[in-house]
Design a protein around this motif. Sequence first.
Motif, mmCIF file in Angstrom:
data_model
loop_
_atom_site.group_PDB
_atom_site.id
_atom_site.type_symbol
_atom_site.label_atom_id
_atom_site.label_comp_id
_atom_site.label_asym_id
_atom_site.label_seq_id
_atom_site.Cartn_x
_atom_site.Cartn_y
_atom_site.Cartn_z
ATOM 1 N N ARG A 42 0.817 -1.231 0.000
ATOM 2 C CA ARG A 42 0.000 0.000 0.000
ATOM 3 C C ARG A 42 0.841 1.268 0.000
ATOM 4 N N ALA A 43 1.778 1.377 0.923
ATOM 5 C CA ALA A 43 2.521 2.630 1.055
ATOM 6 C C ALA A 43 3.530 2.807 -0.082
ATOM 7 N N TYR A 80 8.169 9.105 7.907
ATOM 8 C CA TYR A 80 8.897 8.005 7.264
ATOM 9 C C TYR A 80 9.022 8.214 5.764
ATOM 10 N N LEU A 139 5.943 4.180 5.365
ATOM 11 C CA LEU A 139 5.384 2.954 5.930
ATOM 12 C C LEU A 139 3.880 3.149 6.074
ATOM 13 N N SER A 140 3.129 2.084 5.920
ATOM 14 C CA SER A 140 1.677 2.154 6.103
ATOM 15 C C SER A 140 1.292 1.820 7.541
ATOM 16 N N PHE A 141 2.319 1.434 8.323
ATOM 17 C CA PHE A 141 2.059 0.987 9.682
ATOM 18 C C PHE A 141 3.276 1.320 10.529
ATOM 19 N N GLY A 173 5.568 0.474 13.357
ATOM 20 C CA GLY A 173 5.905 -0.667 14.203
ATOM 21 C C GLY A 173 6.247 -0.246 15.620
ATOM 22 N N ARG A 174 6.676 0.990 15.801
ATOM 23 C CA ARG A 174 7.021 1.475 17.139
ATOM 24 C C ARG A 174 5.762 1.718 17.952
ATOM 25 N N TRP A 192 2.669 0.687 16.902
ATOM 26 C CA TRP A 192 1.698 -0.335 16.552
ATOM 27 C C TRP A 192 0.367 0.314 16.167
#
Lengths: 386, 145
Positions: free
Chosen positions: B20-21, B46, B50-52, B54-55, B57
Amino acid sequence: MPRRVAIVSTGQTKHRAKRLDVNIRELITEAVTRALEDADMSMKDIDAVMIGNMEPFEGFLFPELWAVEGWGGYLKPSVKFNTGGTVGTTTAIAAYYYVASGIYDVVLAIGFEKQSEGHTQTAITTVGDPIWERAIMAGAVGNFAVMASTYIHESGVTEEQAAKVAVKARRNACNNEYAHLQMPDITVEDVLKSRMLAYPVKLLDMCPQSDGACAVIFAEESRAKKLAVHPAWIKAVATAHEQQYMGDSPKRLAVMRSQIAASRRAYAYAGITNPRKELDVAEIYEVASFAELAMYENLGFCERGEGGKLIDAGVTEMTGELPVNPSGGVLSTNPIGATALIRVAEAALQVMGKAGKHQIDGVRTALATGYGGNAWTDVMILSRDL
Amino acid sequence: MEEWVVHQRIKIPFMYTAGRALTRFLDGLARGEIWATRCASCSRIYVPPLSFCGRCWRVIDEWRQLPPMGELMSYTLVRYPLPEHPDRSPLILGLIQLDGADTNLVHFIGDVAPSEVESVTRVRAVWRDERPASIFAISHFAPIT
């Protein structure tokens, strides 16, 4: 004494041949998010992550490293597993060990594979012994064809009986929203008439290749009781490996030594003496239709040579005495790094009473198996009762 | 007895789904634009996006376009280029923090002699005339003088 451990939640992606809408990272996040939401948890509640995958299919080393943002590994304790077809059960068993040992209280196990990105059979070819067998016979289909051919010879099982397994799987899959191959109208005739891949294995006798991920959360007793209404308690785990060459185990399906060893060890640990009577459901790793019949025999669901009769009698159908693979099994869904973990997740869903349209009534004890590498077996037994 | 070694070559085709991203990022590069995402929780920007996060969540859905210029954070000289690299060596590989970004991009530094790169602080993207949907839509980053 190991601590008591239970599965408190599971999550899966919608499995398909190609998930071009997401990359590996985003695919894993789908499954993990569902598992966390299922138990109303956040990533902060997870102490450690076990992640499993068969990286030759993705074409780069450590795809989990590239995807770390998407699975919660950032600065968390984590371990990667890569054991072939068994990778999902190996990952689950490792999660169990970590919690049972007291090292961590809550552990997330993840399996994933994006098989559309690589060339599965070529990658599987590298499993074969490079000096001797690789050049002659390699890939999943050829291996299973020889094994199935031997099994037909040994047990008198028929292609029709194997086709019934293929039909059962694809019909059961219609009740599983996450399953890849859902074929409500498939018939035995369709399977028998499908393209011959390598005698006696036809196209519809084999599992598909899928893109998908699965996540399962394991917790120690006090946390498990808080996180789930009916946790799926782990009663036994066992693993067993086979020898390398096909010729070392000439009756590899008819007599699956690793499956016999691992299942008997697990049954003994769980106090099971008659698996057909004492198990309420089984989610087994049946890569080909013929393999499921042989597994009935090797897991002790019936006597040797009776696998074909078991499917004829409908014992393993949804309405039978011991339903096998209500989810549709590997014959319907096969993202390899996730496939064995899906067996564990589906067994847990049955025990927890959360399997939805493919729920079997009154499940108290469930079996999950993994199978792969060169005929390795992993076994896990789950129970509604602590 | 002779010691035997078996030689084999296995060819496996691969493809990689951008997701996606990165799909949106690559589309942007083909148009001569650099797009980043911003996490609403940690405010981290970013690029590549990123689409998500991770840091934190959490899903990231805020997009912003970044200027094609920034700071050269570090560099190295590559004297043995890979087959994929442009045919000019030594190559200068730079770590570039675009203005407004919290992460760095890796790209080639050009239009400067290796002996002069130490004094470079600010760089800008030099776009190709024919822009593929890849990092090579940007030919290299050049010093802003």
